[in-house]
Scaffold this active site. Structure first.
Site, PDB file in Angstrom:
ATOM      1  N   HIS A 192      -9.939  -3.017   0.793  1.00 10.51           N
ATOM      2  CA  HIS A 192     -10.772  -1.821   0.897  1.00 10.51           C
ATOM      3  C   HIS A 192     -12.012  -1.897   0.010  1.00 10.51           C
ATOM      4  CE1 HIS A 192     -10.444   2.654   2.241  1.00 10.51           C
ATOM      5  NE2 HIS A 192     -11.683   2.193   2.335  1.00 10.51           N
ATOM      6  N   ASP A 237      -1.096  -0.370  -4.746  1.00 12.19           N
ATOM      7  CA  ASP A 237      -2.335   0.278  -5.187  1.00 12.19           C
ATOM      8  C   ASP A 237      -2.107   1.705  -5.696  1.00 12.19           C
ATOM      9  OD1 ASP A 237      -1.724   1.201  -2.636  1.00 12.19           O
ATOM     10  OD2 ASP A 237      -3.763   1.038  -1.857  1.00 12.19           O
ATOM     11  N   HIS A 238      -1.180   2.433  -5.089  1.00 13.42           N
ATOM     12  CA  HIS A 238      -0.841   3.803  -5.504  1.00 13.42           C
ATOM     13  C   HIS A 238       0.479   4.155  -4.834  1.00 13.42           C
ATOM     14  CE1 HIS A 238      -2.018   5.021  -1.483  1.00 13.42           C
ATOM     15  NE2 HIS A 238      -3.147   4.362  -1.657  1.00 13.42           N
ATOM     16  N   CYS A 283      -6.804   4.523  -2.285  1.00 12.74           N
ATOM     17  CA  CYS A 283      -6.913   3.088  -1.984  1.00 12.74           C
ATOM     18  C   CYS A 283      -8.092   2.394  -2.659  1.00 12.74           C
ATOM     19  CB  CYS A 283      -6.987   2.885  -0.470  1.00 12.74           C
ATOM     20  SG  CYS A 283      -5.473   3.324   0.411  1.00 12.74           S
ATOM     21  N   ASP A 320       0.837  -1.191   0.000  1.00 12.80           N
ATOM     22  CA  ASP A 320       0.000   0.000   0.000  1.00 12.80           C
ATOM     23  C   ASP A 320       0.877   1.248   0.000  1.00 12.80           C
ATOM     24  OD1 ASP A 320      -1.911   2.026   0.611  1.00 12.80           O
ATOM     25  OD2 ASP A 320      -3.187   0.535   1.552  1.00 12.80           O
ATOM     26  N   GLN A 321       0.660   2.102  -0.967  1.00 10.74           N
ATOM     27  CA  GLN A 321       1.318   3.410  -1.014  1.00 10.74           C
ATOM     28  C   GLN A 321       2.819   3.293  -1.311  1.00 10.74           C
ATOM     29  OE1 GLN A 321      -1.012   6.156   1.302  1.00 10.74           O
ATOM     30  NE2 GLN A 321       0.820   7.224   1.972  1.00 10.74           N
TER      31      GLN A 321
END
Length: 510
Positions: free
Chosen positions: A105, A297-298, A55, A15-16
């Protein structure tokens, strides 16, 4: 002739994680031996992008191969409809056992979206409580909006909310790999797809001491592009300054360095978890027939330009790592811009699954031709319509150029080959007027921006009615509740102990 078995698939999502740290696998300064080992045997997509830098919309697009304007997952509180096929549906329909450990999510009552089994609950709420409101531009919703407390609070801790979660995610995922290995020799065993999704290195920038200390002398604790004052920022970045409540915080150079150190430390934490999973795969003799996918995801801005977190189309936020390894996949550095939208059709391609029936409504395309050394002509599309924005934003990455459009803002154009740090906006340069006009024509052909805006506003307004209504009186949460069949675990009196001990051992007879 017997058809060869479909490969198992292990997806490790973080994540991130910014793709700017993955120029060709992990950057040299990162203490990430397991990621570097995986990179050495992977097809590495060095210009891969999220479909939306947040997310829930980014993950729904990853799962489905569809942009947020199709999924209608515009923000972190927009429902992901059960009728949208995901890679888990496609694989499961083809006979795969599909399982998720960790975060995805999903918003709404469907917390599986094609997964047959889910091993943990999610770390974030699945309801409509985090809905932004375009009717109130500039309003901060303090109890859930990002603020810069993650930056001022960076430091060391041995346990946090996120560490507790990811420790559990890895534990259950490893248990699942052992369970799957016991079935490996069964003639009628199903191929499997296990998706393991960690919440790190997402802020807050807090890490365990043993990872933190790896970066005490790191030469990369300061951003490449320094702080840009509010009045010199582009209009969307100005909105992000307001959304993250910049005015309430005094961000020092030490805060920035500590935040980046905590982030790098948590990359190393994730690397350790990946190493555990890949070691289990090797030890249980499943590595040779398993495709491994590593993705995020990003991204994360990490203080570049004065920006933190995501929610924009700059490289730090929108570009994400993607590595795919497996039997028959040639290790290579692939420069062509691609997207997380492409992962769903790629997985189906690798599993020999025909998804042509829904291809007209899928925005991604298989990456297997690129992995074979062939070309690609389609541009990469990105959308954003969540907190910090006042109207939908879109971007096109094609060749060396990235073009950004919002109906409220002047356009932006960057040549990433000549200007990888995106410091020169070419949209105001008369020499590039033809390029800007060409991209604007492509935006108008691809998106009806007025309709996009209206649909986002309608979705938000509906949810602002539904959420408070559901919280009034008796409340039934949508959170996934993982159940374990305790009566079927370990040893119980309806089991033959001799059979049990033998069946739970793998490899057997050694």
């Amino acid at each position: 002739m017997t058809e060869p078995r479909r490969p198992n698939i292990l997806i490790v999502m973080v994540d991130q994680m910014t793709g700017t740290l993955f120029p060709n696998g992990p950057a040299d300064f990162l203490h990430a031996p397991n990621l570097k080992k995986l990179a050495a045997r992977s097809a590495r997509f060095v210009s891969n992008y999220t479909a939306s830098p947040l997310c829930a919309p980014g993950r729904a697009s990853f799962m489905s191969g569809q942009l947020p304007s199709r999924t209608r997952v515009y923000d972190n509180a927009a429902e992901f409809a059960s009728s949208i096929p995901t890679f888990a549906h496609h694989l499961r329909a083809a006979g795969y056992h599909t399982c998720l450990s960790g975060k995805m999510h999903f918003v709404g009552p469907d917390q599986l979206h094609g997964f047959e089994e889910r091993l943990t609950t999610d770390i974030y709420p699945p309801d409509f409580g985090w809905t932004p409101d375009y009717r109130k531009p500039g309003e901060r919703i303090d109890w859930w909006y990002h603020n810069l407390g993650s930056v001022t609070g960076a430091g060391v801790a041995e346990i946090t909310n996120q560490l507790e979660y990811d420790d559990e995610v890895a534990f259950h995922a490893n248990q699942k790999l052992y369970q799957l290995s016991r079935e490996r020799d069964d003639a009628d065993r199903r191929p499997w797809c296990l998706t393991i999704s960690f919440t790190h290195p997402h802020d807050p920038f807090v890490a365990r001491r043993r990872y933190w200390d790896l970066y005490n002398d790191c030469a990369h604790l300061e951003p490449e592009v320094g702080f840009i004052p509010y009045e010199q920022q582009d209009t969307h970045s100005q909105r992000l300054y307001l959304a993250s409540d910049y005015a309430s915080f005094n961000i020092t150079d030490d805060n920035i360095r500590r935040s980046r150190q905590g982030y790098f430390a948590n990359v190393s934490y994730v690397d350790d978890k990946l190493g555990e999973l890949l070691a289990t795969l090797e030890a249980t003799r499943m590595a040779n027939d398993t495709v491994v996918v590593f993705c995020s995801d990003h991204g994360e801005m990490l203080g570049e330009r004065g920006l933190w977190f995501k929610m924009n189309f700059f490289e730090g936020s929108a570009r994400v790592p993607l590595m795919i390894a497996g039997d028959g996949i040639k290790p290579a550095r692939i420069e062509q811009p691609v997207s997380n939208l492409d992962i769903c059709p790629t997985l189906c391609d690798l599993a020999r699954i025909d998804i042509s029936a829904i291809a007209p409504w899928t925005d991604g395309q298989s990456l297997t031709p690129l992995m074979r050394g062939e070309g690609r002509s389609e541009p990469v599309l990105i959308e954003y319509a969540a907190e910090g924005s006042y109207a939908p934003m879109v971007a096109i990455r094609d060749g060396d150029y990235k073009f950004v459009h919002c109906e409220l803002d002047p356009p932006q154009l960057f040549n990433l080959a000549a200007d990888p740090l995106e410091q020169v906006d070419l949209a105001t340069d008369p020499a590039y007027a033809g390029v800007v006009d060409s991209f604007m024509n492509r935006v108008r052909a691809r998106w009806d921006m007025a309709r996009f805006d209206a649909e986002v506003r309608e979705s938000q307004a509906r949810r602002w009615v539904v959420y408070p209504a559901l919280r009034n009186g008796a409340y039934f949460p949508w959170d996934f509740q993982p159940l374990q069949k305790a009566s079927e675990r370990y040893m119980r009196n309806h089991m033959d102990l001799n059979v049990l001990e033998d069946s739970k051992r793998y490899p057997r007879g050694e």
